[in-house]
Design an enzyme around this catalytic site. Structure first.
Site, PDB file in Angstrom:
ATOM      1  N   SER A 119       0.809  -1.211   0.000  1.00 34.38           N
ATOM      2  CA  SER A 119       0.000   0.000   0.000  1.00 34.38           C
ATOM      3  C   SER A 119       0.844   1.263   0.000  1.00 34.38           C
ATOM      4  O   SER A 119       0.291   2.365  -0.007  1.00 34.38           O
ATOM      5  CB  SER A 119      -0.938   0.000   1.215  1.00 34.38           C
ATOM      6  OG  SER A 119      -0.217  -0.263   2.401  1.00 34.38           O
ATOM      7  N   HIS A 140      -2.612  -3.030  -6.000  1.00 38.56           N
ATOM      8  CA  HIS A 140      -3.057  -2.657  -4.658  1.00 38.56           C
ATOM      9  C   HIS A 140      -4.569  -2.780  -4.540  1.00 38.56           C
ATOM     10  O   HIS A 140      -5.317  -1.944  -5.053  1.00 38.56           O
ATOM     11  CB  HIS A 140      -2.593  -1.228  -4.354  1.00 38.56           C
ATOM     12  CG  HIS A 140      -2.974  -0.747  -2.990  1.00 38.56           C
ATOM     13  ND1 HIS A 140      -3.160   0.583  -2.690  1.00 38.56           N
ATOM     14  CD2 HIS A 140      -3.223  -1.428  -1.834  1.00 38.56           C
ATOM     15  CE1 HIS A 140      -3.496   0.697  -1.414  1.00 38.56           C
ATOM     16  NE2 HIS A 140      -3.543  -0.504  -0.884  1.00 38.56           N
ATOM     17  N   GLU A 152      -5.519  -0.252  -7.454  1.00 33.57           N
ATOM     18  CA  GLU A 152      -4.485   0.647  -7.960  1.00 33.57           C
ATOM     19  C   GLU A 152      -3.432  -0.195  -8.672  1.00 33.57           C
ATOM     20  O   GLU A 152      -2.895  -1.144  -8.097  1.00 33.57           O
ATOM     21  CB  GLU A 152      -3.817   1.410  -6.810  1.00 33.57           C
ATOM     22  CG  GLU A 152      -4.504   2.673  -6.402  1.00 33.57           C
ATOM     23  CD  GLU A 152      -3.717   3.450  -5.353  1.00 33.57           C
ATOM     24  OE1 GLU A 152      -3.621   4.666  -5.473  1.00 33.57           O
ATOM     25  OE2 GLU A 152      -3.230   2.825  -4.388  1.00 33.57           O
ATOM     26  N   ASN A 190      -3.121   6.117  -0.418  1.00 30.57           N
ATOM     27  CA  ASN A 190      -2.616   6.317   0.940  1.00 30.57           C
ATOM     28  C   ASN A 190      -1.864   7.622   1.118  1.00 30.57           C
ATOM     29  O   ASN A 190      -1.698   8.092   2.243  1.00 30.57           O
ATOM     30  CB  ASN A 190      -1.759   5.123   1.351  1.00 30.57           C
ATOM     31  CG  ASN A 190      -2.636   3.952   1.743  1.00 30.57           C
ATOM     32  OD1 ASN A 190      -3.625   4.117   2.439  1.00 30.57           O
ATOM     33  ND2 ASN A 190      -2.293   2.766   1.269  1.00 30.57           N
TER      34      ASN A 190
END
Length: 290
Positions: A119, A140, A152, A190
């Site tokens: 992540s 991800h 992702e 993130n």
């Protein structure tokens, strides 16, 4: 390249979810972890998730059995030798991932693609450890994997277009929406989410408001499905800390400095739902009780 068999390394919350959606999409899945107990726990999580889908009428009972029948578990990493795509979903620690990809790079077939569910850790760095950077990519997923739409897709500096195209197609077969982002610390998700969570933790530490009020402001005022502190508990406070540390190192900017309260809670083993206590307390089924 046609993907038929997918390997998943790590049978925790993320790995079991990835194994489930891959098997539901018709892929043969090999789920690997270091202990049979972890694999048993992962399979039980998959069975519960599929059972809820049956109860809600999203899948038929025979689909549940067919999905489970496509998942094989093992503690032997070498059983991934013939997999076409291997997705790593272990702890968010670059050292642990490095050791895994160094092994995987030498044991899987030359045409296989290696993907990391990291992540935050740079894909270019992980790709180098694998010895096959052209066939390495970030994939991800989001928690809970069976319900969340996004994947992702992160290309490293040397990731080939063919590798990207194959992974995008696989994600679509899994019923996901793949969005390609660049290889920067935290990617997009993130880089935006974790500083918000970290700031919520700082607000709690400073006594700006109670945890219930902080979460309530974001739910009721911003229309978020859950507040940032409850979300941190779902993600795992250790994972939140690891991501904030990657952001802090990667950008060298103190706006990404982890909250001292976050660090202290991780040191105390208060990691959220998976330990039964974080900012809130939870029963054995993960339901919030206090």
């Amino acid at each position: 390249m046609e993907v038929r068999k997918i390997g998943v390394v790590g049978a925790g919350q993320m790995g079991s979810g990835i194994a489930q959606v891959a098997a539901q999409a018709g892929f043969e899945v090999v789920l690997v972890d270091v202990a049979e107990s972890f694999l048993e726990r992962g399979l039980k999580a998959i069975q519960r998730s599929l059972g809820r889908f049956v109860e809600k009428g999203r899948i038929a009972p025979q689909d549940l059995e067919a999905t489970l029948g496509r998942i094989r578990t093992t503690v032997v990493l070498g059983d991934l030798a013939e997999a076409d795509l291997i997705v790593e979903a272990i702890v968010e620690d670059e050292g642990e991932k490095r050791r895994l990809f160094e092994r995987l790079g030498s044991l899987v077939k030359p045409e296989a693609i290696l993907a990391s569910n990291t992540s935050s850790i740079p894909i270019t760095a992980l790709a180098r450890y694998s010895g096959r950077p052209e066939r390495f990519i970030g994939m991800h997923f989001f928690n809970p994997v069976p319900l969340m739409q996004l994947v992702e897709v992160i290309r490293g500096e040397l990731t080939s277009e063919e590798t990207r195209d194959v992974v995008v197609e696989v994600a679509r077969w899994m019923g996901k929406t793949p969005l390609e982002v660049q290889d920067y610390p935290g990617f997009v998700s993130n880089r935006l989410l974790m500083p918000m969570i970290n700031e919520a933790i700082e607000a709690l530490r400073e006594g700006v408001a109670t945890k219930e009020a902080i979460d309530g402001v974001m739910r009721l005022g911003m229309n978020h499905p859950m507040g940032p502190l409850e979300l941190a508990d779902l993600i795992g406070l250790d994972t939140c800390l690891a991501i904030m540390e990657v952001l802090h190192r990667g950008f060298g900017d103190d706006k990404y400095r982890p909250s001292p309260l976050l660090r202290r809670m991780v040191q105390a083993g208060l990691l959220g739902r998976k330990t039964g206590r974080g900012f809130y307390t939870y029963d054995e089924k993960g339901n919030k009780v206090g």
